[in-house]
Scaffold this motif. Structure first.
Motif, mmCIF file in Angstrom:
data_model
loop_
_atom_site.group_PDB
_atom_site.id
_atom_site.type_symbol
_atom_site.label_atom_id
_atom_site.label_comp_id
_atom_site.label_asym_id
_atom_site.label_seq_id
_atom_site.Cartn_x
_atom_site.Cartn_y
_atom_site.Cartn_z
ATOM 1 N N ARG A 227 -22.777 -40.464 74.004
ATOM 2 C CA ARG A 227 -23.947 -39.649 73.815
ATOM 3 C C ARG A 227 -24.989 -40.539 72.490
ATOM 4 O O ARG A 227 -25.838 -40.999 72.703
ATOM 5 C CB ARG A 227 -23.991 -38.333 73.529
ATOM 6 N N ALA A 228 -24.294 -40.271 71.521
ATOM 7 C CA ALA A 228 -25.176 -40.733 70.235
ATOM 8 C C ALA A 228 -23.954 -41.344 69.332
ATOM 9 O O ALA A 228 -22.904 -41.037 69.203
ATOM 10 C CB ALA A 228 -25.622 -39.596 69.377
ATOM 11 N N VAL A 229 -24.427 -42.445 68.844
ATOM 12 C CA VAL A 229 -23.538 -43.146 67.636
ATOM 13 C C VAL A 229 -24.250 -43.059 66.488
ATOM 14 O O VAL A 229 -25.496 -43.460 66.343
ATOM 15 C CB VAL A 229 -23.199 -44.825 67.967
ATOM 16 N N GLN A 230 -23.603 -42.781 65.455
ATOM 17 C CA GLN A 230 -24.513 -42.420 64.029
ATOM 18 C C GLN A 230 -23.549 -42.850 62.897
ATOM 19 O O GLN A 230 -22.325 -42.598 63.055
ATOM 20 C CB GLN A 230 -24.656 -40.730 63.776
ATOM 21 N N THR A 231 -24.128 -43.160 61.663
ATOM 22 C CA THR A 231 -23.388 -43.476 60.605
ATOM 23 C C THR A 231 -24.200 -43.694 59.358
ATOM 24 O O THR A 231 -25.385 -43.799 59.481
ATOM 25 C CB THR A 231 -22.413 -44.950 60.711
ATOM 26 N N ALA B 206 -26.403 -54.229 77.365
ATOM 27 C CA ALA B 206 -26.043 -52.573 76.935
ATOM 28 C C ALA B 206 -27.468 -52.099 77.094
ATOM 29 O O ALA B 206 -28.651 -52.534 77.362
ATOM 30 C CB ALA B 206 -25.887 -52.799 75.471
ATOM 31 N N HIS B 207 -27.312 -50.602 77.251
ATOM 32 C CA HIS B 207 -28.614 -49.852 77.558
ATOM 33 C C HIS B 207 -28.233 -48.593 76.502
ATOM 34 O O HIS B 207 -27.302 -48.000 76.480
ATOM 35 C CB HIS B 207 -28.520 -49.162 79.059
ATOM 36 N N ILE B 208 -29.627 -48.345 76.075
ATOM 37 C CA ILE B 208 -29.415 -47.111 75.036
ATOM 38 C C ILE B 208 -30.892 -46.513 74.884
ATOM 39 O O ILE B 208 -31.852 -47.132 75.410
ATOM 40 C CB ILE B 208 -29.068 -47.775 73.619
ATOM 41 N N GLY B 209 -30.983 -45.021 74.587
ATOM 42 C CA GLY B 209 -32.140 -44.581 74.582
ATOM 43 C C GLY B 209 -33.054 -45.089 73.327
ATOM 44 O O GLY B 209 -34.285 -45.086 73.591
ATOM 45 N N SER B 210 -32.611 -44.975 72.257
ATOM 46 C CA SER B 210 -33.148 -45.281 70.941
ATOM 47 C C SER B 210 -32.482 -45.738 69.892
ATOM 48 O O SER B 210 -31.345 -45.668 69.981
ATOM 49 C CB SER B 210 -34.152 -44.049 70.567
ATOM 50 N N LEU B 211 -33.040 -46.589 69.124
ATOM 51 C CA LEU B 211 -32.372 -47.257 67.948
ATOM 52 C C LEU B 211 -33.211 -46.968 66.557
ATOM 53 O O LEU B 211 -34.454 -47.015 66.527
ATOM 54 C CB LEU B 211 -32.152 -48.742 68.101
ATOM 55 N N VAL C 212 -23.507 -48.058 77.206
ATOM 56 C CA VAL C 212 -24.501 -47.328 77.484
ATOM 57 C C VAL C 212 -24.372 -46.146 76.430
ATOM 58 O O VAL C 212 -23.370 -45.415 76.268
ATOM 59 C CB VAL C 212 -24.398 -46.648 78.735
ATOM 60 N N ALA C 213 -25.456 -45.895 75.838
ATOM 61 C CA ALA C 213 -25.377 -44.869 74.610
ATOM 62 C C ALA C 213 -26.823 -44.051 74.908
ATOM 63 O O ALA C 213 -27.939 -44.734 74.944
ATOM 64 C CB ALA C 213 -25.033 -45.373 73.504
ATOM 65 N N GLU C 214 -26.972 -42.769 74.389
ATOM 66 C CA GLU C 214 -28.134 -42.060 74.231
ATOM 67 C C GLU C 214 -28.958 -42.678 73.199
ATOM 68 O O GLU C 214 -30.088 -42.830 73.170
ATOM 69 C CB GLU C 214 -27.793 -40.543 74.063
ATOM 70 N N SER C 215 -28.224 -42.748 71.940
ATOM 71 C CA SER C 215 -28.982 -43.347 70.420
ATOM 72 C C SER C 215 -27.986 -43.779 69.671
ATOM 73 O O SER C 215 -26.856 -43.636 69.720
ATOM 74 C CB SER C 215 -29.810 -42.046 69.947
ATOM 75 N N ALA C 216 -28.569 -44.624 68.591
ATOM 76 C CA ALA C 216 -27.644 -45.250 67.639
ATOM 77 C C ALA C 216 -28.754 -45.103 66.248
ATOM 78 O O ALA C 216 -29.813 -45.563 66.088
ATOM 79 C CB ALA C 216 -27.253 -46.752 67.766
ATOM 80 N N THR D 139 -17.717 -32.136 69.815
ATOM 81 C CA THR D 139 -17.573 -31.577 71.067
ATOM 82 C C THR D 139 -18.566 -32.074 72.126
ATOM 83 O O THR D 139 -18.420 -31.879 73.251
ATOM 84 C CB THR D 139 -17.619 -29.884 70.811
ATOM 85 N N ASP D 140 -19.840 -32.462 71.690
ATOM 86 C CA ASP D 140 -21.040 -32.962 72.497
ATOM 87 C C ASP D 140 -20.497 -34.364 72.975
ATOM 88 O O ASP D 140 -21.379 -35.018 73.744
ATOM 89 C CB ASP D 140 -22.101 -32.734 72.029
ATOM 90 N N GLY D 141 -19.941 -34.905 72.553
ATOM 91 C CA GLY D 141 -19.419 -36.594 72.560
ATOM 92 C C GLY D 141 -20.116 -37.325 71.635
ATOM 93 O O GLY D 141 -20.086 -38.512 72.102
ATOM 94 N N ASN D 142 -20.902 -36.712 70.841
ATOM 95 C CA ASN D 142 -21.501 -37.765 69.724
ATOM 96 C C ASN D 142 -20.398 -38.426 68.756
ATOM 97 O O ASN D 142 -19.592 -37.752 68.378
ATOM 98 C CB ASN D 142 -22.581 -36.951 69.095
ATOM 99 N N PHE D 143 -20.719 -39.648 68.316
ATOM 100 C CA PHE D 143 -20.037 -40.297 67.480
ATOM 101 C C PHE D 143 -20.725 -40.198 66.095
ATOM 102 O O PHE D 143 -21.919 -40.112 65.994
ATOM 103 C CB PHE D 143 -19.752 -42.005 67.500
ATOM 104 N N SER D 144 -19.954 -39.815 64.749
ATOM 105 C CA SER D 144 -20.612 -39.929 63.564
ATOM 106 C C SER D 144 -19.550 -40.369 62.518
ATOM 107 O O SER D 144 -18.400 -40.127 62.887
ATOM 108 C CB SER D 144 -21.296 -38.520 63.179
ATOM 109 N N CYS D 145 -19.943 -40.926 61.485
ATOM 110 C CA CYS D 145 -19.057 -41.203 60.669
ATOM 111 C C CYS D 145 -19.775 -41.581 59.298
ATOM 112 O O CYS D 145 -20.884 -41.725 59.282
ATOM 113 C CB CYS D 145 -18.060 -42.543 60.943
ATOM 114 N N ARG D 146 -19.223 -41.722 58.031
ATOM 115 C CA ARG D 146 -19.652 -41.876 56.926
ATOM 116 C C ARG D 146 -18.970 -43.106 56.212
ATOM 117 O O ARG D 146 -17.663 -43.060 56.130
ATOM 118 C CB ARG D 146 -19.734 -40.824 55.957
ATOM 119 N N HIS D 147 -19.674 -43.965 55.635
ATOM 120 C CA HIS D 147 -18.902 -45.105 54.907
ATOM 121 C C HIS D 147 -18.185 -46.048 55.529
ATOM 122 O O HIS D 147 -17.231 -46.738 54.987
ATOM 123 C CB HIS D 147 -17.941 -44.490 53.811
#
Length: 170
Positions: A24-28, A57-62, A40-44, A4-12
């Protein structure tokens, strides 16, 4: 999946931010992340996968554990880039405003700029032609392990036209 905050996340599986889009954020976990050209993303963040920050591309942190990070031409990171057990590579005109650090991997700058500290433990730092490192270069000597494995001494390799800064070896 997107929360709901616009963050991406996934597993596998792999995850990505689309070219020209803002996220906002991309996580896996157990997958790679690709941030597209002009995105543009906040973090990965990933565990057991690589991260590729696309051209311009522009991002906050990796951050990754057990994976490499590749920052492509013209891409910019506003804060930190961190990898454990992975290489860090910066392509021409890429720019990291904050700290660039890793453990057990090579850091390579190719016509790139880092404003903050460049730090490695058990790895080498290669500063290519026309690259600029404004902050200190910090090489931490590898520590001993309970297995008594030997680790090579970290090295700094630099081109004659590279612009460096203070060096600390601990």
């Amino acid at each position: 999946t997107r929360d709901t905050d616009g963050n991406f996340s996934c597993r596998h599986r792999s995850n990505s931010a689309n070219a020209g889009k803002t996220d906002r954020a991309v996580q896996t976990v157990n997958g790679s992340i690709s941030i597209g050209e002009n995105a543009v993303a906040e973090s990965a963040e990933t565990v057991n996968g690589r991260i590729e920050l696309g051209p311009n591309a522009h991002i906050g942190s990796l951050e990754t554990v057990n994976g490499d990070i590749h920052i492509r031409t013209g891409a910019q990171v506003a804060r930190t880039v961190t990898s454990v057990n992975g290489d860090l590579s910066l392509a021409p005109t890429s720019h990291v405003v904050g700290k660039l650090s890793n453990i057990n991997g090579t850091i390579e700058l190719d016509h790139a700029t880092v404003d903050g500290l460049v730090e490695t433990t058990s790895g080498d730092i290669a500063i290519g032609a026309a690259s600029v490192a404004h902050g200190a270069l910090h090489l931490a000597k590898p520590g001993s392990t309970h297995f008594n494995l030997s680790h090579p001494q970290p090295r700094i390799l630099h081109a004659p036209t590279a612009v460096g800064c203070a060096l600390r070896v601990l």
